[in-house]
Motif scaffolding. Structure first.
Motif, PDB file in Angstrom:
ATOM      1  N   ASP B  13       0.859  -1.184   0.000  1.00  0.00           N
ATOM      2  CA  ASP B  13       0.000   0.000   0.000  1.00  0.00           C
ATOM      3  C   ASP B  13       0.902   1.245   0.000  1.00  0.00           C
ATOM      4  O   ASP B  13       1.440   1.644   1.035  1.00  0.00           O
ATOM      5  N   GLU B  14       1.073   1.846  -1.161  1.00  0.00           N
ATOM      6  CA  GLU B  14       1.998   2.960  -1.351  1.00  0.00           C
ATOM      7  C   GLU B  14       1.606   4.171  -0.506  1.00  0.00           C
ATOM      8  O   GLU B  14       2.436   4.794   0.146  1.00  0.00           O
ATOM      9  N   GLN B 130      10.410  -2.850  -1.007  1.00  0.00           N
ATOM     10  CA  GLN B 130       9.129  -3.568  -1.012  1.00  0.00           C
ATOM     11  C   GLN B 130       8.373  -3.241   0.255  1.00  0.00           C
ATOM     12  O   GLN B 130       8.951  -3.214   1.331  1.00  0.00           O
ATOM     13  N   VAL B 131       7.078  -3.025   0.072  1.00  0.00           N
ATOM     14  CA  VAL B 131       6.249  -2.561   1.176  1.00  0.00           C
ATOM     15  C   VAL B 131       5.083  -3.540   1.329  1.00  0.00           C
ATOM     16  O   VAL B 131       4.648  -4.117   0.322  1.00  0.00           O
ATOM     17  N   ASN B 132       4.593  -3.747   2.534  1.00  0.00           N
ATOM     18  CA  ASN B 132       3.468  -4.701   2.680  1.00  0.00           C
ATOM     19  C   ASN B 132       2.139  -3.930   2.688  1.00  0.00           C
ATOM     20  O   ASN B 132       2.113  -2.707   2.510  1.00  0.00           O
ATOM     21  N   ASP B 133       1.053  -4.682   2.945  1.00  0.00           N
ATOM     22  CA  ASP B 133      -0.277  -4.058   2.827  1.00  0.00           C
ATOM     23  C   ASP B 133      -0.531  -3.024   3.925  1.00  0.00           C
ATOM     24  O   ASP B 133      -1.444  -2.226   3.822  1.00  0.00           O
ATOM     25  N   ASP B 134       0.265  -3.052   4.990  1.00  0.00           N
ATOM     26  CA  ASP B 134       0.077  -2.019   6.022  1.00  0.00           C
ATOM     27  C   ASP B 134       0.955  -0.801   5.726  1.00  0.00           C
ATOM     28  O   ASP B 134       1.088   0.086   6.567  1.00  0.00           O
ATOM     29  N   GLY B 135       1.634  -0.830   4.572  1.00  0.00           N
ATOM     30  CA  GLY B 135       2.493   0.300   4.243  1.00  0.00           C
ATOM     31  C   GLY B 135       3.801   0.276   5.002  1.00  0.00           C
ATOM     32  O   GLY B 135       4.436   1.310   5.228  1.00  0.00           O
ATOM     33  N   TYR B 152       7.556  -6.531  13.079  1.00  0.00           N
ATOM     34  CA  TYR B 152       7.260  -5.155  13.499  1.00  0.00           C
ATOM     35  C   TYR B 152       6.504  -5.216  14.814  1.00  0.00           C
ATOM     36  O   TYR B 152       5.753  -6.164  15.077  1.00  0.00           O
ATOM     37  N   ASP B 153       6.722  -4.226  15.653  1.00  0.00           N
ATOM     38  CA  ASP B 153       5.940  -4.119  16.894  1.00  0.00           C
ATOM     39  C   ASP B 153       5.407  -2.691  16.962  1.00  0.00           C
ATOM     40  O   ASP B 153       6.015  -1.774  16.426  1.00  0.00           O
ATOM     41  N   THR B 154       4.290  -2.533  17.679  1.00  0.00           N
ATOM     42  CA  THR B 154       3.795  -1.161  17.889  1.00  0.00           C
ATOM     43  C   THR B 154       4.470  -0.608  19.138  1.00  0.00           C
ATOM     44  O   THR B 154       4.412  -1.236  20.188  1.00  0.00           O
ATOM     45  N   GLN B 155       5.152   0.485  18.975  1.00  0.00           N
ATOM     46  CA  GLN B 155       5.823   1.102  20.122  1.00  0.00           C
ATOM     47  C   GLN B 155       5.428   2.571  20.149  1.00  0.00           C
ATOM     48  O   GLN B 155       5.650   3.285  19.182  1.00  0.00           O
TER      49      GLN B 155
END
Lengths: 186, 199
Positions: B13-14, B130-135, B152-155
């Motif tokens: 997701d660009e 390369q980017v994933n669907d969450d950008g 990835y973690d939310t911090q």
């Protein structure tokens, strides 16, 4: 009087094996706490130990008397090296080393402080990483070790729930890296 | 060695990526705490990693097993103080060369600081991104290095890397990050851009 030194010799003479929990605290030169970690340790003399850090990260250090493995699951990496390469002053080697302490260290008795008797070990050969190691001996055996490096940083390892001379199967000191681990021979 | 699967060309997701990248660029200061594993052709080690970045100023510390063997690097990419637990201290205008001598690896520090938070280094455009669907960035090739974002973690409300692998031929640095400290508050240790007092 050499009370501390004598107690240390006694403790090592009576130590065939040991299992305990440990807490490790690293203090920087201003004695502010930099890192705290904990886990369990099993020792079987001579030369075998299993040092298992479980919190806040997992690191397993296993020695079978000839080789020492250091393995970290999350990093998928393991190193293996012969034991004579490992630091003589590392806590594991001090506790399991067969060599007589006096060979490698000058022992200074610091006497009794609180509940423990203390001895300071200064490497006879200038150890590149270490300036000195202090060992605290309690009623039963060694309970505390403080390793001080050349920039004033101290690694303090305190043992608790100590079991002296429990039967420990040699298999505890064998290690084989899981599938997919990158193994480095040092 | 543990080969990572080649990633498909995910078109991700660009728009989400552009928004995420801007929030990363606004970061004035960050600190991370974690573990690092280095692998070179003939050696390898793992260590505790503490890294604080404040604009262009970095304070980077590696500590080995049992707290034995510490290396600390402070400064910005054109002037740094390197200290180790053997008591050696030296200042250098070519930190990357000195670091290669001291620690056996040559990683472009000035770019690594951007890769760590999950974005390409500004300046030279990346060869591959390369980017994933969450950008979020999942794979990057820049200045000859391949960077894999494996977790990835939310911090503090922001998605930041939990595990990153940086590879170039036979040198690999893998970092697993336990926590991040973000914001423009200067991380608590004693550095500042003009730190002239080499402790």
């Amino acid at each position: 009087q050499d009370d501390g030194v004598e107690r240390l010799r006694q403790a090592l003479a009576n130590l065939d094996s040991l299992s305990a929990g440990f807490e490790q605290t690293v203090l920087d030169s201003e004695f502010t706490v930099d890192e705290v970690s904990s886990g369990t340790v099993e020792i079987k003399r001579p030369g075998r130990f299993r040092w298992d850090y479980t919190d806040p990260y997992e690191q397993l250090i296993v020695a079978d008397g000839e080789r020492m493995w250091i393995y970290e699951a999350d990093l998928e990496q393991a190193t293996v090296q012969s034991m004579d390469e490992t630091l003589a002053s590392s806590p594991a080697m001090l506790l399991t080393g067969s060599a007589d302490l006096d060979e490698g260290f000058h022992l200074e008795d610091e006497g009794r402080q609180g509940r423990l008797y203390w001895v300071r070990l200064v490497p006879r050969v200038q150890d590149s990483e270490f300036e000195s190691v202090r060992i605290g001996i309690g009623e039963q055996t060694i309970e505390l070790m403080e390793l001080r490096d050349n920039i004033g940083q101290t690694t303090r390892i305190e043992f608790h729930s100590i079991e002296l001379n429990p039967p420990i199967d040699d298999g505890r000191f064998q290690f084989s890296p899981p599938e997919g681990t990158d193994v480095i021979e040092r | 060695c543990a080969r990572l699967p080649e990633l498909p060309d995910a078109e991700g997701d660009e728009a989400a990526w552009q928004a995420h990248r801007q929030s990363l660029e606004r970061l004035q200061a960050w600190s991370l705490d974690g573990r690092a594993a280095l692998r070179t052709p003939d050696d390898g080690w793992t260590a505790s990693l503490q890294w604080s970045q404040w604009q262009d100023y970095m304070d980077f510390r590696l500590r080995g097993t049992f707290g034995i063997g510490t290396t600390r690097v402070r400064g910005s990419q054109d002037w740094m103080i390197i200290e180790n637990s053997r008591g050696d201290v030296w200042e250098t205008a070519r930190p990357e060369v000195e670091l290669e001598r001291e620690m056996g690896w040559r990683v472009p520090l000035s770019e690594l600081r951007w890769w760590m938070v999950g974005m390409p280094a500004p300046g030279s455009p990346p060869q591959t991104r390369q980017v994933n669907d969450d950008g979020l960035l999942i794979y990057l090739v820049q200045s000859g290095w391949r960077i894999y974002y494996e977790r990835y973690d939310t911090q503090e409300g922001l998605m930041l890397p939990g595990r990153v692998t940086v590879e170039n031929g036979d040198v690999r640095l893998r970092v697993s990050i336990r926590n991040w400290l973000l914001g423009d508050a200067i991380p608590d240790n004693d550095f500042s851009a003009t730190d002239d007092s080499a402790e």
